[in-house]
Design a protein around this motif. Structure first.
Motif, PDB file in Angstrom:
ATOM      1  N   LEU A   1       0.821  -1.083   0.010  1.00 31.50           N
ATOM      2  CA  LEU A   1       0.080   0.007   0.116  1.00 31.50           C
ATOM      3  C   LEU A   1       0.797   1.266   0.092  1.00 31.50           C
ATOM      4  N   TYR A   2       0.388   2.216  -0.651  1.00 30.59           N
ATOM      5  CA  TYR A   2       1.378   3.617  -0.728  1.00 30.59           C
ATOM      6  C   TYR A   2       0.609   4.608  -0.193  1.00 30.59           C
ATOM      7  N   LEU A   3       1.197   5.897   0.182  1.00 30.48           N
ATOM      8  CA  LEU A   3       0.727   7.060   0.370  1.00 30.48           C
ATOM      9  C   LEU A   3       1.395   7.926  -0.301  1.00 30.48           C
ATOM     10  N   GLU A   4       0.794   8.533  -1.564  1.00 24.25           N
ATOM     11  CA  GLU A   4       1.435   9.529  -2.384  1.00 24.25           C
ATOM     12  C   GLU A   4       0.987  10.827  -1.768  1.00 24.25           C
ATOM     13  N   MET A   5       2.072  11.904  -1.463  1.00 25.49           N
ATOM     14  CA  MET A   5       1.753  13.037  -0.873  1.00 25.49           C
ATOM     15  C   MET A   5       2.313  14.000  -1.741  1.00 25.49           C
ATOM     16  N   ASN A   6       1.649  15.119  -2.013  1.00 27.55           N
ATOM     17  CA  ASN A   6       1.959  16.119  -2.669  1.00 27.55           C
ATOM     18  C   ASN A   6       1.580  17.539  -1.978  1.00 27.55           C
ATOM     19  N   SER A   7       2.481  18.550  -2.351  1.00 28.29           N
ATOM     20  CA  SER A   7       1.954  19.846  -1.793  1.00 28.29           C
ATOM     21  C   SER A   7       2.193  19.701  -0.395  1.00 28.29           C
ATOM     22  N   LEU A   8       3.114  18.969   0.303  1.00 29.71           N
ATOM     23  CA  LEU A   8       3.312  18.927   1.652  1.00 29.71           C
ATOM     24  C   LEU A   8       3.642  20.330   2.280  1.00 29.71           C
ATOM     25  N   ALA A   9       3.001  20.457   3.498  1.00 29.65           N
ATOM     26  CA  ALA A   9       2.894  21.460   4.422  1.00 29.65           C
ATOM     27  C   ALA A   9       3.450  21.162   5.658  1.00 29.65           C
ATOM     28  N   PRO A  10       3.919  22.276   6.345  1.00 28.50           N
ATOM     29  CA  PRO A  10       4.481  21.837   7.744  1.00 28.50           C
ATOM     30  C   PRO A  10       3.387  21.071   8.658  1.00 28.50           C
ATOM     31  N   GLU A  11       2.120  21.299   8.418  1.00 29.26           N
ATOM     32  CA  GLU A  11       1.268  20.529   9.464  1.00 29.26           C
ATOM     33  C   GLU A  11       1.005  19.148   8.928  1.00 29.26           C
TER      34      GLU A  11
END
Length: 115
Positions: free
Chosen positions: A78-88
């Motif tokens: 399983l994957y989690l592709e994360m874009n436009s990451l922010a400090p929160e």
């Protein structure tokens, strides 16, 4: 028994991307659901995204449009592709699965978003 092992965390700048992986010790095709949760320092663990057996995906409002939850049955991953990451988005990210009415957690992988 199922083992889940997350990987792919690290330090990334705001606006950057990461792909987390969750490797399962057996075929994930029989898992009722697989979920990504996260826990930020001093906060409770919160839902991020899930995928059910039928392929139905759900996302927390805070990550909609930025994160996706693909999976690869052939790789039991399983994957989690994360874009436009922010400090929160900084948190420990955990993989969770339900198999034969039992629940399983991975050990987590740290994601830090900072300049």
């Amino acid at each position: 028994q199922v083992q889940l092992v997350e990987s792919g965390g690290g330090l990334v700048q705001p606006g950057g991307s990461l792909r987390l992986s969750c490797a399962a010790s057996r075929s994930i095709e029989s898992f009722a659901t697989m979920v990504w949760y996260r826990q930020a320092p001093g906060k409770e663990r919160e839902f991020v995204a899930r995928i059910a057996t039928a392929g139905i995906r759900m996302y927390a409002d805070s990550v909609k449009g930025r994160f996706t939850i693909p999976k690869d049955n052939a790789k039991n991953a399983l994957y989690l592709e994360m874009n436009s990451l922010a400090p929160e988005d900084t948190a420990v990210y955990f993989c969770y699965a339900i198999f034969n009415s039992q629940t399983y957690w991975g050990q987590g992988t740290q994601v830090t978003v900072s300049s």
